[in-house]
Write a protein that holds these residues in place. Sequence first.
Motif, mmCIF file in Angstrom:
data_model
loop_
_atom_site.group_PDB
_atom_site.id
_atom_site.type_symbol
_atom_site.label_atom_id
_atom_site.label_comp_id
_atom_site.label_asym_id
_atom_site.label_seq_id
_atom_site.Cartn_x
_atom_site.Cartn_y
_atom_site.Cartn_z
ATOM 1 N N GLY A 135 -10.324 1.240 2.158
ATOM 2 C CA GLY A 135 -10.152 2.062 3.360
ATOM 3 C C GLY A 135 -8.691 2.396 3.636
ATOM 4 N N VAL A 136 -7.794 1.457 3.353
ATOM 5 C CA VAL A 136 -6.353 1.713 3.521
ATOM 6 C C VAL A 136 -5.888 2.752 2.492
ATOM 7 N N TRP A 137 -6.346 2.612 1.253
ATOM 8 C CA TRP A 137 -5.915 3.489 0.163
ATOM 9 C C TRP A 137 -6.482 4.900 0.277
ATOM 10 N N LEU A 138 -7.755 5.028 0.620
ATOM 11 C CA LEU A 138 -8.443 6.324 0.609
ATOM 12 C C LEU A 138 -7.777 7.306 1.583
ATOM 13 N N GLY A 139 -7.257 8.380 1.063
ATOM 14 C CA GLY A 139 -6.626 9.404 1.892
ATOM 15 C C GLY A 139 -5.220 9.031 2.355
ATOM 16 N N SER A 140 -4.695 7.913 1.874
ATOM 17 C CA SER A 140 -3.372 7.455 2.303
ATOM 18 C C SER A 140 -2.266 8.290 1.674
ATOM 19 N N SER A 141 -1.200 8.523 2.438
ATOM 20 C CA SER A 141 -0.021 9.180 1.874
ATOM 21 C C SER A 141 0.929 8.138 1.280
ATOM 22 N N MET A 142 0.665 6.872 1.564
ATOM 23 C CA MET A 142 1.511 5.785 1.067
ATOM 24 C C MET A 142 1.227 5.445 -0.394
ATOM 25 N N TYR A 143 -0.040 5.598 -0.795
ATOM 26 C CA TYR A 143 -0.452 5.229 -2.144
ATOM 27 C C TYR A 143 -1.025 6.453 -2.851
ATOM 28 N N PRO A 144 -0.658 6.664 -4.129
ATOM 29 C CA PRO A 144 -1.256 7.774 -4.876
ATOM 30 C C PRO A 144 -2.783 7.632 -4.920
ATOM 31 N N GLN A 145 -3.476 8.745 -4.850
ATOM 32 C CA GLN A 145 -4.939 8.718 -4.837
ATOM 33 C C GLN A 145 -5.474 8.671 -6.273
ATOM 34 N N THR A 146 -5.047 7.617 -6.952
ATOM 35 C CA THR A 146 -5.443 7.366 -8.337
ATOM 36 C C THR A 146 -5.856 5.907 -8.438
ATOM 37 N N LEU A 147 -6.426 5.546 -9.581
ATOM 38 C CA LEU A 147 -6.804 4.150 -9.789
ATOM 39 C C LEU A 147 -5.573 3.244 -9.717
ATOM 40 N N SER A 148 -4.454 3.687 -10.302
ATOM 41 C CA SER A 148 -3.242 2.872 -10.237
ATOM 42 C C SER A 148 -2.727 2.777 -8.802
ATOM 43 N N GLY A 149 -2.937 3.822 -8.010
ATOM 44 C CA GLY A 149 -2.559 3.773 -6.595
ATOM 45 C C GLY A 149 -3.403 2.761 -5.831
ATOM 46 N N PHE A 150 -4.691 2.690 -6.182
ATOM 47 C CA PHE A 150 -5.569 1.707 -5.549
ATOM 48 C C PHE A 150 -5.152 0.291 -5.937
ATOM 49 N N TRP A 151 -4.811 0.082 -7.225
ATOM 50 C CA TRP A 151 -4.341 -1.233 -7.673
ATOM 51 C C TRP A 151 -3.060 -1.617 -6.952
ATOM 52 N N LEU A 152 -2.179 -0.637 -6.723
ATOM 53 C CA LEU A 152 -0.930 -0.900 -6.002
ATOM 54 C C LEU A 152 -1.232 -1.326 -4.567
#
Length: 197
Positions: A135-152
């Motif tokens: 939920g934090v990652w989805l649509g976030s401008s802080m994390y890339p909307q990629t699998l690596s962004g989710f891992w980050l």
Amino acid sequence: MSESKFNQRTAILLLIVLLITVLRTVAPFSDNFKDIANFSAVGAITLFSGAYFKNAFKSFGIPLATLLITDLILSLTIYKEYSTGFLYEGWYWTYLAFALMVLAGRLIVKKVNVLNFVLGTFAVVLIHWIVTDFGVWLGSSMYPQTLSGFWLCLYSAIPFELRFVYGTIAYGILMFGSFELLKVKYPYLSLAKERAI
């Protein structure tokens, strides 16, 4: 089991949840809360409710109602600046995680013992980590909307999730231990199966 004995068991289970809920509500008002943020009782409450309440309405309803009431109190007071209308941004991910955590408690802790408690704790923490951080990652401008962004995003949450692990273990030992000790002293609190209805 007579109705009065059943009512006493249910009342004691609810009292344990209530006492831990009060701690969850009061803790954020502490001056040192930032040092213990996420050292929370709510993971233990979901596991405890999933383990001891056979009735699905109570099993899911008690921890979700507890979360809602304490969230409302906290969002109207100490977390007022983070409140976005109803509660806080992404609250629905938290509530989805907690419903899944109760389900894990119901499936894993059918019999209360140390192994099932440890497995249940691991499951609820893993669910909390993945679902709430999704939920934090989805649509976030802080994390890339990629699998690596989710891992980050997951990696960034490790310090918070470690405190969530510690809180779930500490409060879980307190909750499960209290009730199991009461069952030893008052055998009528036990059921043929480990769950209350």
